[in-house]
Design a protein around this motif. Structure first.
Motif, PDB file in Angstrom:
ATOM      1  N   GLY A   9       3.285  30.660 122.960  1.00 61.75           N
ATOM      2  CA  GLY A   9       3.940  29.893 122.287  1.00 61.75           C
ATOM      3  C   GLY A   9       3.402  28.288 121.978  1.00 61.75           C
ATOM      4  O   GLY A   9       4.222  27.312 122.312  1.00 61.75           O
ATOM      5  N   GLY A  10       2.556  28.578 121.417  1.00 58.19           N
ATOM      6  CA  GLY A  10       1.788  27.078 121.529  1.00 58.19           C
ATOM      7  C   GLY A  10       0.910  26.184 123.457  1.00 58.19           C
ATOM      8  O   GLY A  10       0.530  25.116 123.108  1.00 58.19           O
ATOM      9  N   THR A  48       7.693  37.642 121.499  1.00 59.47           N
ATOM     10  CA  THR A  48       9.083  36.983 121.455  1.00 59.47           C
ATOM     11  C   THR A  48       9.304  35.584 120.858  1.00 59.47           C
ATOM     12  O   THR A  48       9.922  35.163 120.172  1.00 59.47           O
ATOM     13  CB  THR A  48       9.398  36.473 123.075  1.00 59.47           C
ATOM     14  N   ALA A  49       7.625  34.552 121.069  1.00 55.36           N
ATOM     15  CA  ALA A  49       7.481  34.117 120.877  1.00 55.36           C
ATOM     16  C   ALA A  49       7.494  33.710 119.150  1.00 55.36           C
ATOM     17  O   ALA A  49       7.886  32.670 118.859  1.00 55.36           O
ATOM     18  CB  ALA A  49       6.675  33.629 121.480  1.00 55.36           C
ATOM     19  N   VAL A 206       1.056  31.430 115.978  1.00 57.07           N
ATOM     20  CA  VAL A 206      -0.401  31.954 116.107  1.00 57.07           C
ATOM     21  C   VAL A 206       0.351  32.201 117.855  1.00 57.07           C
ATOM     22  O   VAL A 206       0.453  30.954 118.295  1.00 57.07           O
ATOM     23  CB  VAL A 206      -1.279  30.899 115.678  1.00 57.07           C
ATOM     24  N   ASN A 207       0.265  33.805 117.556  1.00 57.20           N
ATOM     25  CA  ASN A 207      -1.089  33.705 119.342  1.00 57.20           C
ATOM     26  C   ASN A 207      -1.232  34.653 119.432  1.00 57.20           C
ATOM     27  O   ASN A 207      -1.190  35.508 117.896  1.00 57.20           O
ATOM     28  CB  ASN A 207       1.042  34.846 119.922  1.00 57.20           C
ATOM     29  N   VAL A 208      -1.900  34.256 120.370  1.00 55.50           N
ATOM     30  CA  VAL A 208      -3.447  35.333 120.468  1.00 55.50           C
ATOM     31  C   VAL A 208      -3.162  35.753 121.943  1.00 55.50           C
ATOM     32  O   VAL A 208      -3.392  35.223 123.003  1.00 55.50           O
ATOM     33  CB  VAL A 208      -4.538  34.802 120.382  1.00 55.50           C
ATOM     34  N   VAL A 209      -3.533  37.392 122.395  1.00 57.49           N
ATOM     35  CA  VAL A 209      -3.549  37.702 123.722  1.00 57.49           C
ATOM     36  C   VAL A 209      -4.587  39.203 123.165  1.00 57.49           C
ATOM     37  O   VAL A 209      -4.789  39.714 121.956  1.00 57.49           O
ATOM     38  CB  VAL A 209      -2.261  39.114 123.919  1.00 57.49           C
ATOM     39  N   THR A 210      -4.790  39.710 124.298  1.00 57.03           N
ATOM     40  CA  THR A 210      -5.968  40.490 124.426  1.00 57.03           C
ATOM     41  C   THR A 210      -5.539  41.665 124.964  1.00 57.03           C
ATOM     42  O   THR A 210      -4.425  41.726 124.976  1.00 57.03           O
ATOM     43  CB  THR A 210      -7.321  39.603 125.441  1.00 57.03           C
TER      44      THR A 210
END
Length: 485
Positions: A9-10, A48-49, A206-210
């Motif tokens: 979510g930025g 969700t974001a 843009v969202n980045v998760v591991t």
């Protein structure tokens, strides 16, 4: 130099799991970073974001030229930070410098610029339907519209390249995204959050998760996700496909390969040998489209093998940070064990190792394997049919062009292929008969051009990437029509 936190979510966050993943240099086995392991709640928060940003935010509603301007700023920031990207790639993925500077980082930024400067301004976002005269005059418009929320899941071997090759067309289309890098190579993908911030991409786009397979399962099954784009093995690809089926998601799969390089009797054997060497040693064989099956006319078989063997003797295996190194390590101990097991199976089934087959002397740390060449191979052997993902090549003789094509196509995969010959008519005929997504003739010329399409036949995947072909995968087609009486 940059944040290794999650990007949701930025905003940067350590997430809520209190678990961390250690990132190690595969050449030294030293720890180079620790990154937070996203909880399942973190992954859902990222989805969700992305969903909120797509449904209510400005990104899908911007004009293509406006999105292009943002993507151009993203490219400029990536170019500014290129030395950092290269250094991180060498450390986490084990690339030698030449590869790190080109395909790993330079090429995806070039594709990003091309999308902003060439594809987006020229793409046909709307076109009129030719009027049809009947009881009424049928007329209307075809519109191309963003698909929605995209789950992007790249493999470990080309972290920045694969992440960007998915993210670029998704963003260009007006989609929002959740990017989940491979656990062993997350750093370059996490840096993409920095690029998004500087470029001014709205929060949530843009969202980045591991995370591991469980995080991937959340992404492939959540009903708020509309598209899944995955790069990896065909076995995991089947799992992704099945998981996405329940909610009928659009799925793009770029999977494995066991690509054949056909060398005819009239070929330039020096050029063919260089191609064979590249198929074995590029990124220590960790590339899905590498040409790892060399099919050579029986009349020049021994000559080609000797040229390749001589070339392999010149390969310098070692830490990519050393300037003299021309081939680096495999990504992990587990991958090395898998490659070594397949080498042993090749010997047990009757293949002859004419070079390599073991571990390089003097390298006590790091996940290294010698570049290895097999002869005495038939196409039925495990080592000729299995994607090894290590520095191992096989040479198989043939008598006629028809036999060569038959052997090349006798594979569950169909990602890449090559032909070496002085006869361009014969080369094109063979290329047209190969059941594979890409064929290079005499080494090709376009490389990884954004004007080309990349993807496979059969179990090598579904869909295409790069340029306008990749953009098309993230777009829906809508018909709006009316009758004029």
């Amino acid at each position: 130099m940059f944040s290794s936190q999650l990007y949701i979510g930025g905003r940067r966050t350590d997430g809520g799991s209190d678990h961390w993943t250690t990132v190690r240099n595969p050449a030294t086995q030293e720890q180079i970073a620790e990154v937070p392991k996203a909880s399942m709640a973190d992954v859902r928060q990222a989805i969700t974001a992305a969903r909120t940003s797509f449904d209510d935010g400005p990104w899908p509603r911007m004009k293509p030229a406006e999105r292009a301007a943002v993507l151009l700023r993203m490219a400029e920031e990536a170019e500014r930070r290129m030395p950092e990207l290269v250094a991180v790639n060498m450390a986490e993925a084990g690339s030698v410098r030449a590869l790190a500077e080109s395909i790993q980082t330079g090429v995806p930024v070039a594709h990003l610029r091309d999308m902003a400067e060439r594809v987006l301004p020229r793409f046909a976002w709307e076109r009129a339907i030719e009027p049809t005269v009947g009881p009424a005059i049928f007329q209307g418009v075809l519109r191309r519209e963003a698909y929605g929320v995209c789950a992007l899941i790249p493999a470990y071997n080309f972290p920045f390249f694969l992440s960007m090759m998915k993210l670029i067309p998704a963003l260009a289309a007006g989609c929002t995204a959740v990017l989940k890098p491979a656990p062993m190579t997350p750093l370059e993908s996490l840096l993409i959050g920095d690029l998004a911030d500087v470029a001014g991409i709205p929060p949530g786009v843009v969202n980045v998760v591991t995370g591991d397979a469980e995080a991937g399962r959340v992404l492939t099954t959540d009903p708020m996700v509309d598209v899944v784009s995955f790069t990896g093995s065909d076995s995991v690809g089947r799992t992704v496909y099945a998981q996405a089926a329940a909610s009928m998601k659009k799925v793009v799969l770029e999977l494995g390969g066991k690509s054949a390089n056909i060398v005819r009797a009239d070929a330039d054997l020096d050029a063919a040998a260089r191609s064979t060497l590249a198929g074995i040693t590029t990124h220590a064989g960790q590339g899905c489209s590498l040409l790892t099956r060399t099919l050579v006319h029986e009349s020049v078989h021994d000559e080609l093998v000797e040229r390749v063997r001589t070339g392999l003797a010149r390969v310098v295996v070692g830490d990519p940070i050393e300037a003299a190194t021309t081939m680096g390590p495999l990504i992990s101990a587990a991958q090395r064990a898998k490659v070594e097991k397949l080498i042993r199976s090749g010997e047990q089934q009757g293949g002859q190792v004419v070079f390599g087959g073991g571990r390089p002397a003097g390298l006590d740390r790091g996940f290294f394997v010698e570049p290895t060449l097999f002869t005495g191979i038939t196409n039925a052997m495990t080592i000729a049919r299995t994607e090894i993902f290590g520095p191992v090549g096989v040479v198989i003789p043939f008598r006629t062009d028809d036999e060569a094509v038959e052997i090349a196509n006798d594979s569950p995969y169909g990602l890449s292929g090559g032909v070496f010959t002085a006869d361009m008519v014969a080369a094109y005929d063979i290329a047209a008969r190969l059941r594979t997504g890409t064929v290079t003739i005499n080494g090709g010329s376009a490389g990884v051009s954004p004007r080309a399409a990349f993807g496979g036949y059969k179990q090598s995947g579904i869909g295409r990437e790069w340029g306008e072909f990749g953009l098309d995968e993230f777009l829906q087609t809508k018909t709006i029509n009316w009758a004029a009486r």
